[in-house]
Design a protein around this motif. Sequence first.
Motif, short mmCIF file in Angstrom:
data_model
loop_
_atom_site.label_atom_id
_atom_site.label_comp_id
_atom_site.label_asym_id
_atom_site.label_seq_id
_atom_site.Cartn_x
_atom_site.Cartn_y
_atom_site.Cartn_z
N ILE A 76 -18.18 1.55 -44.92
CA ILE A 76 -17.89 0.18 -44.46
C ILE A 76 -17.00 0.23 -43.22
N GLN A 77 -16.03 1.15 -43.20
CA GLN A 77 -15.13 1.25 -42.06
C GLN A 77 -15.86 1.65 -40.78
N VAL A 78 -16.90 2.45 -40.89
CA VAL A 78 -17.58 2.99 -39.71
C VAL A 78 -18.85 2.21 -39.39
N LEU A 79 -19.56 1.77 -40.42
CA LEU A 79 -20.89 1.18 -40.24
C LEU A 79 -20.85 -0.07 -39.36
N LEU A 80 -20.06 -1.05 -39.73
CA LEU A 80 -20.04 -2.32 -39.00
C LEU A 80 -19.49 -2.18 -37.58
N PRO A 81 -18.35 -1.48 -37.35
CA PRO A 81 -17.88 -1.33 -35.97
C PRO A 81 -18.86 -0.57 -35.09
N PHE A 121 -14.19 10.03 -40.57
CA PHE A 121 -14.19 10.84 -39.33
C PHE A 121 -15.54 11.52 -39.14
N GLY A 122 -16.07 12.12 -40.21
CA GLY A 122 -17.36 12.79 -40.10
C GLY A 122 -18.48 11.83 -39.74
N GLN A 123 -18.49 10.65 -40.35
CA GLN A 123 -19.52 9.65 -40.01
C GLN A 123 -19.38 9.21 -38.56
N THR A 124 -18.16 9.07 -38.08
CA THR A 124 -17.94 8.68 -36.68
C THR A 124 -18.53 9.70 -35.73
N VAL A 125 -18.31 10.98 -36.01
CA VAL A 125 -18.85 12.04 -35.15
C VAL A 125 -20.38 12.01 -35.19
N ILE A 126 -20.97 11.90 -36.37
CA ILE A 126 -22.43 11.90 -36.48
C ILE A 126 -23.04 10.71 -35.75
N VAL A 127 -22.42 9.53 -35.88
CA VAL A 127 -22.98 8.32 -35.26
C VAL A 127 -22.98 8.43 -33.74
N TYR A 128 -21.82 8.71 -33.15
CA TYR A 128 -21.72 8.65 -31.69
C TYR A 128 -22.30 9.89 -31.02
N ALA A 154 -12.78 8.50 -30.51
CA ALA A 154 -11.31 8.55 -30.53
C ALA A 154 -10.72 7.22 -30.99
N VAL A 155 -11.26 6.11 -30.48
CA VAL A 155 -10.74 4.80 -30.87
C VAL A 155 -11.00 4.53 -32.35
N THR A 156 -12.20 4.84 -32.82
CA THR A 156 -12.52 4.64 -34.24
C THR A 156 -11.64 5.51 -35.12
N ALA A 157 -11.43 6.77 -34.74
CA ALA A 157 -10.60 7.67 -35.53
C ALA A 157 -9.17 7.16 -35.60
N PHE A 158 -8.65 6.61 -34.52
CA PHE A 158 -7.29 6.08 -34.53
C PHE A 158 -7.15 4.92 -35.51
N LEU A 159 -8.12 4.00 -35.50
CA LEU A 159 -8.06 2.86 -36.40
C LEU A 159 -8.23 3.27 -37.85
N VAL A 160 -9.02 4.31 -38.11
CA VAL A 160 -9.22 4.77 -39.48
C VAL A 160 -7.98 5.50 -39.99
N LEU A 188 -4.77 5.19 -39.07
CA LEU A 188 -3.49 4.50 -39.05
C LEU A 188 -3.05 3.93 -40.40
N PRO A 189 -3.91 3.27 -41.18
CA PRO A 189 -3.44 2.68 -42.45
C PRO A 189 -2.93 3.74 -43.41
N VAL A 190 -1.79 3.47 -44.05
CA VAL A 190 -1.18 4.42 -44.96
C VAL A 190 -1.84 4.38 -46.33
N PHE A 191 -2.47 3.27 -46.68
CA PHE A 191 -3.02 3.11 -48.03
C PHE A 191 -4.42 3.70 -48.16
N THR A 192 -5.04 4.15 -47.07
CA THR A 192 -6.38 4.73 -47.14
C THR A 192 -6.29 6.17 -47.64
N PRO A 193 -7.04 6.55 -48.69
CA PRO A 193 -6.99 7.93 -49.19
C PRO A 193 -7.45 8.94 -48.14
N LEU A 194 -6.98 10.16 -48.28
CA LEU A 194 -7.29 11.19 -47.29
C LEU A 194 -8.77 11.50 -47.25
#
Length: 859
Positions: free
Chosen positions: A74-79, A123-130, A102-108, A110-116
């Motif tokens: 959801i974090q990667v698909l819509l943006p 991050f992996g989906q971002t690399v595959i998409v772009y 880089a921009v997508t990775a920064f936004l992903v 930054l939140p502290v509550f997102t699990p590692l």
Amino acid sequence: MDTNQSLRLRPLGSALRTVVACGIVGCTTLYGPGSVRHLLAFPTFSYVTTILIVSDATLGDALRGCWQALYASIQVLLPSMLILKVIGPAKFTPELAAVAAAVTAFLVALPVFTPLMTKQLAFGQTVIVYAGVVINGAETSVVMHPIHVALSTALGALAAVLAMLLPYPHLALSEVRRACRIYAENASQRLNLLVEAFSAQDNRVALDFLTEARDLAKTGVMLLENIRDKQEGIMWERPQLRFREPNQLDLGKKLQDMEILIRGMELSLTSCTSFPIGMIDEELRDLMQNSKVQIGLKLKQAKFSASFNAAMAPESRKEHTNRSSFIHKTFSTTEEDFRAFFFLNCMNLLQDGTAVTRSPKFPVLKEDKAKTKESIDTDKGKSCFKTIQGSVMAISMWLSSERMVFAFKCSISLGLAVLLGLIYNKNNGFLAGLIIATSFVTGRKATFTSANARAQGTAMGSIYGVICCFILHNLQHLRCLLLLPWIIFTSFLRHSRMYGQAGGKSAILGALLILGRKDYGTPTEFAIARITETTIGLLCLIMVEILLQPARAATLAKTELSACLGALQDCIEGIVVCTGRKDVPDSESSRLRENQKKLALHVGELENFVGEAELEPNFWFKPFHSGCYSRLLESLSKMVDILLFMASQIEFLAGVSPRLGAAWKELEQQINDNLELFAEKAGSSLKCFDGVLQIGSLAKLEKEIQRRSVSPDIESGKPANADVSTNSGLEEDDVEDIAYSFLHHLMEVHYMILSTEGEAMIKSQMVLCLCGLGFCIRSFMRETIEIEKEIRELVKWDNPGRNINFHEVIEPYRSKLNELKSASPKSKLTTCSSELETQSNNIEQKPTSIKHSMKAWRI
């Protein structure tokens, strides 16, 4: 042997589950229907998702991994759909893909509550998409391309869940019960060994028992870590358990309470200088054997559904009431018996099921009920303020500097890896970013060691895949069968210190991407491209890590050691015996517990930095003194446990002391005088150590030291600035004097307790508690002396050729601190030498009278 064999074979079960999961992905992407294979266009990321989720997982962990994969999608698909729609696939260049990643990775990040794991998958989906947009060009679909990535991710997550169900469900609940059963056997064996060592008739036999108990203790720690790791998985398997009270579910904490008491028994025996212990007689041996049997029965209940707070059987209650009889017969007047009474106190608490990690509960006195009601009303009025304060703290954590550094690190390294990977090899450019997408961890890590393990694992896996392709050149459909031995082998590598999780997973993926796929070209060329792209990604990760976090682990370990000493000072200041009871723990004791928790956190961080510094290369820096830091860690860990026992003992005394009446107040003041003397001696030493550690180099202060030195002694022939080794901290005489004084007051309390009306059990517990407090104070002071020795060695290691004088060094250093902090006059520091002189004058009047009093008590 059964326990050790079970732990050794645990990676085998994980390997078989990994084989099943990878087999599901391979069969689906290689032999599935054409329409399905078209939708699953990125089998590489399906394997990556599977390996990330399935490693050492249970069904609950796999279900949690599915949710995290959905969250990442959801974090990667819509943006990504929006970006592709606005820019257009045909206009995407490697540079633009790197910026978008880089921009997508920064936004992903930054939140502290997102699990590692969610961040790694995103991050992996971002690399595959772009990167895929650059590879496919204008033919890329704006909508279907991100959906294909999401479906490939879903296949990997679903395969992990099915692997946890086949051939039978691998439940976290079953794992926890099994680990509890093994831990119960382990703890029972250790208890038997410690009791036998306590009753040993010579040093050799006692040492053999203690050595065997220490070996079993390492296994016990591993089991407790395994139980804690599986606790969250149980919540995913049985969501209804989330609505129960936390104390009913935190089995790991209950077992940790038992582990602390067993460690206390071991601590008391390791401090004994000789065996047999003089206070042991036949009655005490029988009592310990009965207690051992009762504790063994409690350990057999160590299952998930067992209640550790349940009442004991009637037979154990009879022994429970008879435990006070040995106080009248075996109480001695020598300080050597502190150790024995502390051992008995730990055994007593273990049999009663008392947890030293939590404050004891006492009946509320009538005069305290009104105060309790008033405090409850006050708390209700503050609830709204606390809610607002919590929200502000959450936002501040979200925007903290540490989170920003982590986000920038992920953004820059991922974008740079995508750019360089696409420039080097357009068709396989996504591999450079994919290798580091799964490498990010929150906090610090051993960067060079982790990168080296990943590079070696990738190379080994790729070469293994190429060899298998060469052997089965004419039987390509059978290549997947050769993955079975490789996955089993690498599963054991993941549990080794040499490769760890990073190297083991990279080795599995290196072979999977060759043997588990097709239509990627010649295996040899792909293997070379894979290794090269991996090297590019790891170099980007290392370079960004060095630029954004240039501090060495050795430097951070030194800084964290200084923080540990500061936390120790805070703990010492809170050691006070307070009279009076309330329905909540006393403010002083609760503050001591809070400081103890902070110290435990600092010690844990120090252990991480030390482990990282031992693995990292030294380059042109001075070698890391791992032996000295290991001994410091051992002393600090003992202090953490000792402070926990001291907090529990002080709270118990505060709860039962009102039953002794006015006679207790005078003795309480005398005991607090001993504690104050102890705090002054230990606290001043720690302040000196902390100041010395913060000095980067003694050469910088040499001129100031010479200026503050006295005139040269012509007759002695020594220069004014000659190094003189003096002791600025605790000495053995200080330990003996305070112990003598405490024992003197303990004898008074002992006879006062015996002459007071009341329950015999409470009397015996008070005597045991006071003896335990005396042992803890004595042990704490001895560990402080050991810390001083190790810090002296550290300072000499950093300044070779000098014989360090702590007084001489610390005074000009504090003067320099005062100059730097002149803007805040309230933060003036007193010199270490003046503090020690004052304390030595105070204690100088006590030892003689104390020793004479002790001689009178000895019979």
